[in-house]
Design an enzyme around this catalytic site. Structure first.
Site, PDB file in Angstrom:
ATOM      1  N   ASP A 266      83.732  25.399  31.841  1.00 32.85           N
ATOM      2  CA  ASP A 266      83.095  25.845  33.086  1.00 32.85           C
ATOM      3  C   ASP A 266      81.683  25.264  33.185  1.00 32.85           C
ATOM      4  O   ASP A 266      80.689  25.958  32.971  1.00 32.85           O
ATOM      5  CB  ASP A 266      83.069  27.376  33.120  1.00 32.85           C
TER       6      ASP A 266
ATOM      7  N   SER B   4      76.258  33.664  38.192  1.00 33.12           N
ATOM      8  CA  SER B   4      77.045  32.532  37.690  1.00 33.12           C
ATOM      9  C   SER B   4      76.289  31.216  37.811  1.00 33.12           C
ATOM     10  O   SER B   4      75.608  30.959  38.808  1.00 33.12           O
ATOM     11  CB  SER B   4      78.353  32.410  38.468  1.00 33.12           C
TER      12      SER B   4
ATOM     13  N   HIS C 216      82.960  26.727  38.249  1.00 33.34           N
ATOM     14  CA  HIS C 216      83.700  27.617  39.147  1.00 33.34           C
ATOM     15  C   HIS C 216      82.939  27.908  40.439  1.00 33.34           C
ATOM     16  O   HIS C 216      83.528  28.403  41.402  1.00 33.34           O
ATOM     17  CB  HIS C 216      84.088  28.916  38.428  1.00 33.34           C
TER      18      HIS C 216
END
Length: 318
Positions: free
Chosen positions: A147, A249, A95
């Protein structure tokens, strides 16, 4: 084309990297020795660190404590975390690249504690690498499923005490509920959006990996919706006191096993930050072990177009 042309052809093929296999790096299918196959028949160590000092309080880290930690930089600013798998490969979350998928937009910083090195920090800029390819898992669906992404660097990384690759395994079963698992990142430090303060140093937190049954139970309160699939797992504190946040992330969740460090998860998503009954959600690397190995094994360097044009000219020359 003559002897001179043949010699130039051989040099161009070597420079372009045609036919050279991708570097496999620090992978293994199960418990084993501390050395993993690398490119060109060499062996590489993974999961080792030479720096063990921990800043009091266990919040701010020390340079070299997590030598595989990478800062993925979008137009020179930190955007996501990542982890070094080998001299040419970095692992992160898919992402991170949803809106910015051109390799030329990204660089990878290694070996630094701060996410904002000063302009005169020549050491930091010498350990910043251009990205050649971004390979997102073909089944990635935003942050909810699959992801995971791999970045192929444009040049080989030089290892030292502050830059080392992490190991990965094909199974994470042995790491559930283990006490020595850690997550690291340069993200926000509070649910209200407090940014990382100067000097913008890497932070670390000790976390517990929860089994998916327990995690789904927590996410079902007060709703009745299961959200955690086998390709994910949860980690953190159930009371919300330890969690990841925006900016973390793509970073690694790693665990110690018999003196070696293994990456088990990738920071993926969460319900805000630091909320009770809402632990952070991570991509389960073991599910993608064979995909990672396949990509790293079969990818080849992208030839320089100018070199290919010269190569064609040589082939057609009398």
């Amino acid at each position: 084309m003559g002897a001179r042309g043949a010699l130039l052809l051989a040099l161009l093929l070597a420079r372009a990297g045609l036919g050279k296999p991708g570097e496999l790096g620090a992978l293994q299918a199960g418990p084993g020795a501390a050395r993993r196959p690398g490119g060109g028949g060499r062996e590489e160590a993974c999961g080792h660190r030479e720096i063990h000092a921990l800043v009091a309080g266990g919040v701010e880290s020390a340079r070299g404590r997590w030598p595989w930690q990478a800062s993925l930089r979008l137009r020179r600013r930190h955007r996501c975390g990542g982890s070094l798998l080998s001299r040419r490969w970095v692992l992160s979350a898919a992402h991170c690249f949803q809106k910015h998928y051109y390799p030329s937009e990204w660089t990878v910083q290694l070996g630094e504690l701060t996410s904002r090195p000063t302009p005169w920090n020549l050491r930091a800029y010498s350990s910043r690498y251009k990205v050649q390819d971004i390979i997102v898992n073909p089944d990635a669906l935003g942050v909810l499923r699959n992801d995971i992404a791999l970045l192929r660097l444009a040049s080989s990384v030089t290892y030292n005490a502050y830059i080392q690759p992490i190991c990965i395994e094909s199974s994470t079963f042995n790491f559930v509920h283990r006490p020595d698992c850690w997550v690291t990142g340069w993200g926000l430090i509070s649910p209200s959006g407090t940014p990382l303060p100067p000097p913008y140093n890497l932070r670390e937190a000790q976390v517990t990996i929860l089994n998916n049954t327990r995690c789904n139970y927590l996410f079902e309160q007060p709703s009745s919706r299961s959200m955690i699939w086998d390709s994910m797992f949860c980690a953190g504190a159930e009371d919300g006191s330890v969690d990841t946040c925006k900016g973390d992330s793509g970073g690694p969740l790693v665990c110690d096993k018999d003196g070696l460090w293994y990456q088990v998860g990738i920071v993926s998503w969460g319900m805000d930050c630091g909320q009770p009954n809402r632990p952070g959600v991570y991509t389960n690397i073991s599910v993608y072990f064979h995909w990672i190995r396949r990509v790293m094994s079969h990818s080849t360097p992208r030839p320089n177009p100018s070199q290919l044009l010269l190569l064609l000219a040589l082939l057609w020359a009398p």
